[in-house]
Design a protein around this motif. Sequence first.
Motif, mmCIF file in Angstrom:
data_model
loop_
_atom_site.group_PDB
_atom_site.id
_atom_site.type_symbol
_atom_site.label_atom_id
_atom_site.label_comp_id
_atom_site.label_asym_id
_atom_site.label_seq_id
_atom_site.Cartn_x
_atom_site.Cartn_y
_atom_site.Cartn_z
ATOM 1 N N SER A 92 0.843 -1.186 0.000
ATOM 2 C CA SER A 92 0.000 0.000 0.000
ATOM 3 C C SER A 92 0.885 1.244 0.000
ATOM 4 C CB SER A 92 -0.900 0.009 1.238
ATOM 5 O OG SER A 92 -0.125 0.259 2.406
ATOM 6 N N VAL A 93 0.277 2.363 -0.321
ATOM 7 C CA VAL A 93 1.005 3.636 -0.291
ATOM 8 C C VAL A 93 1.562 3.887 1.111
ATOM 9 C CG1 VAL A 93 0.654 6.141 -0.375
ATOM 10 C CG2 VAL A 93 -0.217 4.674 -2.214
ATOM 11 N N ALA A 122 4.021 13.046 6.155
ATOM 12 C CA ALA A 122 4.756 13.036 4.887
ATOM 13 C C ALA A 122 3.791 12.953 3.706
ATOM 14 C CB ALA A 122 5.739 11.862 4.861
ATOM 15 N N LEU A 123 2.780 12.103 3.795
ATOM 16 C CA LEU A 123 1.798 11.992 2.721
ATOM 17 C C LEU A 123 0.983 13.276 2.579
ATOM 18 C CD1 LEU A 123 0.540 8.314 3.151
ATOM 19 C CD2 LEU A 123 1.684 9.283 1.140
ATOM 20 N N ALA A 124 0.662 13.913 3.699
ATOM 21 C CA ALA A 124 -0.062 15.174 3.640
ATOM 22 C C ALA A 124 0.777 16.246 2.942
ATOM 23 C CB ALA A 124 -0.448 15.631 5.049
ATOM 24 N N ASN A 125 2.077 16.231 3.163
ATOM 25 C CA ASN A 125 2.961 17.226 2.560
ATOM 26 C C ASN A 125 3.006 17.122 1.034
ATOM 27 O OD1 ASN A 125 3.759 18.581 4.865
ATOM 28 N ND2 ASN A 125 5.533 17.278 5.231
ATOM 29 N N VAL A 126 2.750 15.930 0.511
ATOM 30 C CA VAL A 126 2.758 15.745 -0.948
ATOM 31 C C VAL A 126 1.337 15.564 -1.494
ATOM 32 C CG1 VAL A 126 5.079 14.761 -0.906
ATOM 33 C CG2 VAL A 126 3.110 13.219 -0.797
ATOM 34 N N SER A 127 0.349 15.891 -0.663
ATOM 35 C CA SER A 127 -1.071 15.834 -1.053
ATOM 36 C C SER A 127 -1.496 14.435 -1.493
ATOM 37 C CB SER A 127 -1.358 16.844 -2.183
ATOM 38 O OG SER A 127 -1.034 18.143 -1.781
ATOM 39 N N MET A 128 -1.031 13.419 -0.758
ATOM 40 C CA MET A 128 -1.362 12.034 -1.100
ATOM 41 C C MET A 128 -1.951 11.259 0.080
ATOM 42 S SD MET A 128 -0.756 11.376 -4.338
ATOM 43 C CE MET A 128 -0.601 9.600 -4.412
ATOM 44 N N LEU A 129 -2.325 11.963 1.136
ATOM 45 C CA LEU A 129 -2.814 11.262 2.323
ATOM 46 C C LEU A 129 -4.067 10.453 2.027
ATOM 47 C CD1 LEU A 129 -2.529 10.699 5.329
ATOM 48 C CD2 LEU A 129 -3.798 12.810 5.786
ATOM 49 N N HIS A 130 -4.916 10.949 1.135
ATOM 50 C CA HIS A 130 -6.156 10.242 0.822
ATOM 51 C C HIS A 130 -5.911 8.975 -0.004
ATOM 52 C CE1 HIS A 130 -5.255 13.025 -2.390
ATOM 53 N NE2 HIS A 130 -6.123 12.445 -3.206
ATOM 54 N N ASN A 137 1.041 0.209 -6.946
ATOM 55 C CA ASN A 137 1.135 -0.088 -8.380
ATOM 56 C C ASN A 137 -0.066 0.390 -9.186
ATOM 57 O OD1 ASN A 137 3.695 -1.261 -8.357
ATOM 58 N ND2 ASN A 137 2.878 -3.251 -7.732
ATOM 59 N N THR A 138 -1.126 0.820 -8.517
ATOM 60 C CA THR A 138 -2.296 1.327 -9.236
ATOM 61 C C THR A 138 -2.212 2.829 -9.498
ATOM 62 O OG1 THR A 138 -3.593 1.807 -7.237
ATOM 63 C CG2 THR A 138 -3.719 -0.444 -8.128
ATOM 64 N N LEU A 139 -1.165 3.479 -8.993
ATOM 65 C CA LEU A 139 -1.038 4.926 -9.128
ATOM 66 C C LEU A 139 -0.393 5.300 -10.450
ATOM 67 C CD1 LEU A 139 0.281 5.861 -5.557
ATOM 68 C CD2 LEU A 139 -2.095 5.690 -6.337
ATOM 69 N N SER A 140 -0.635 6.521 -10.878
ATOM 70 C CA SER A 140 0.044 7.044 -12.054
ATOM 71 C C SER A 140 1.502 7.327 -11.726
ATOM 72 C CB SER A 140 -0.632 8.342 -12.519
ATOM 73 O OG SER A 140 -0.381 9.385 -11.577
ATOM 74 N N GLY A 141 2.302 7.612 -12.767
ATOM 75 C CA GLY A 141 3.716 7.888 -12.541
ATOM 76 C C GLY A 141 3.937 9.092 -11.642
ATOM 77 N N GLU A 143 1.843 10.303 -9.401
ATOM 78 C CA GLU A 143 1.409 9.960 -8.043
ATOM 79 C C GLU A 143 2.443 9.088 -7.348
ATOM 80 O OE1 GLU A 143 -3.407 10.034 -8.968
ATOM 81 O OE2 GLU A 143 -2.255 8.178 -9.168
ATOM 82 N N GLN A 144 2.988 8.109 -8.059
ATOM 83 C CA GLN A 144 4.026 7.260 -7.475
ATOM 84 C C GLN A 144 5.234 8.076 -7.044
ATOM 85 O OE1 GLN A 144 5.023 4.063 -10.157
ATOM 86 N NE2 GLN A 144 3.190 2.890 -9.681
ATOM 87 N N GLN A 145 5.624 9.046 -7.870
ATOM 88 C CA GLN A 145 6.802 9.836 -7.546
ATOM 89 C C GLN A 145 6.569 10.691 -6.308
ATOM 90 O OE1 GLN A 145 9.355 8.808 -8.558
ATOM 91 N NE2 GLN A 145 10.651 10.174 -9.724
#
Length: 255
Positions: A92-93, A122-130, A137-141, A143-145
């Motif tokens: 998972s992320v 850390a996820l909140a800082n990159v706007s990926m907490l949700h 592996n289901t994320l776009s390039g 999003e993965q980065q």
Amino acid sequence: MMIKTEGVKFNIGKLDILKGIDIDVKNREFVGIIGPNGSGKSTFLKCIYRTLKPSSGIIKLDEVNLSKLSIKESSKKMAVVSQHNYCDFDFSVGDIVLMGRSPHKKMMERDSQRDYEIMNEALANVSMLHYKDRNFNTLSGGEQQRVILARALAQETNCLILDEPTNHLDIKYQLQLMNIVKKLDIEVIAAIHDLNIAAMYCDKIYVLKEGKIVAYGTPKEVFTKELIKEVYEVDVIVNEDKENNMINIFYKSCI
């Protein structure tokens, strides 16, 4: 945090990839490493973050020889975001980001409440907490980065190495990632392919050509049409936007 290299060389057989690289990075600067394909940018950074071992020369972190530090010790000082990030397992992320806590943990030590707090921050800082519970592996390039950047942030280091992390990203995600990094107020060393991106974000720039540093300075000092012609073999127009304190590079032709 200070990173200093002295005479770093890297050879493959009789082929000299790096021919004695000296850099001195400190004072929380955002330092770019630029140069044409094959100039040695990624090879040099891989020597710093220990994917490759230099053939000769010295790399120091805060005046300590890198070779004297364990991988765990150096991982507490610098984190890495590279160009390609493959994951063959269904993590998972959140799990990916928690891997950034490994340097701070003892063998077999379980993740603590603080580790989960750092992961969420850390996820909140990159706007990926949700996306925390999504399969990586289901994320776009792009999003993965951002998730890989979050993993690096979770290491809580004073230095971040960016090894051409934006080459395969759309411009929106390139700018998004670089904006996040610029705001960190830590030491950053980045190999950058796009000269305008380098001009926008770097405080200082080292220019590599054929394994040697051929120029060093601020973007204004480095990005001249003469140097770009010499290094990249293209004609450009270099405009200085004094109002926004920016350099803009426009490509004309190649020889």
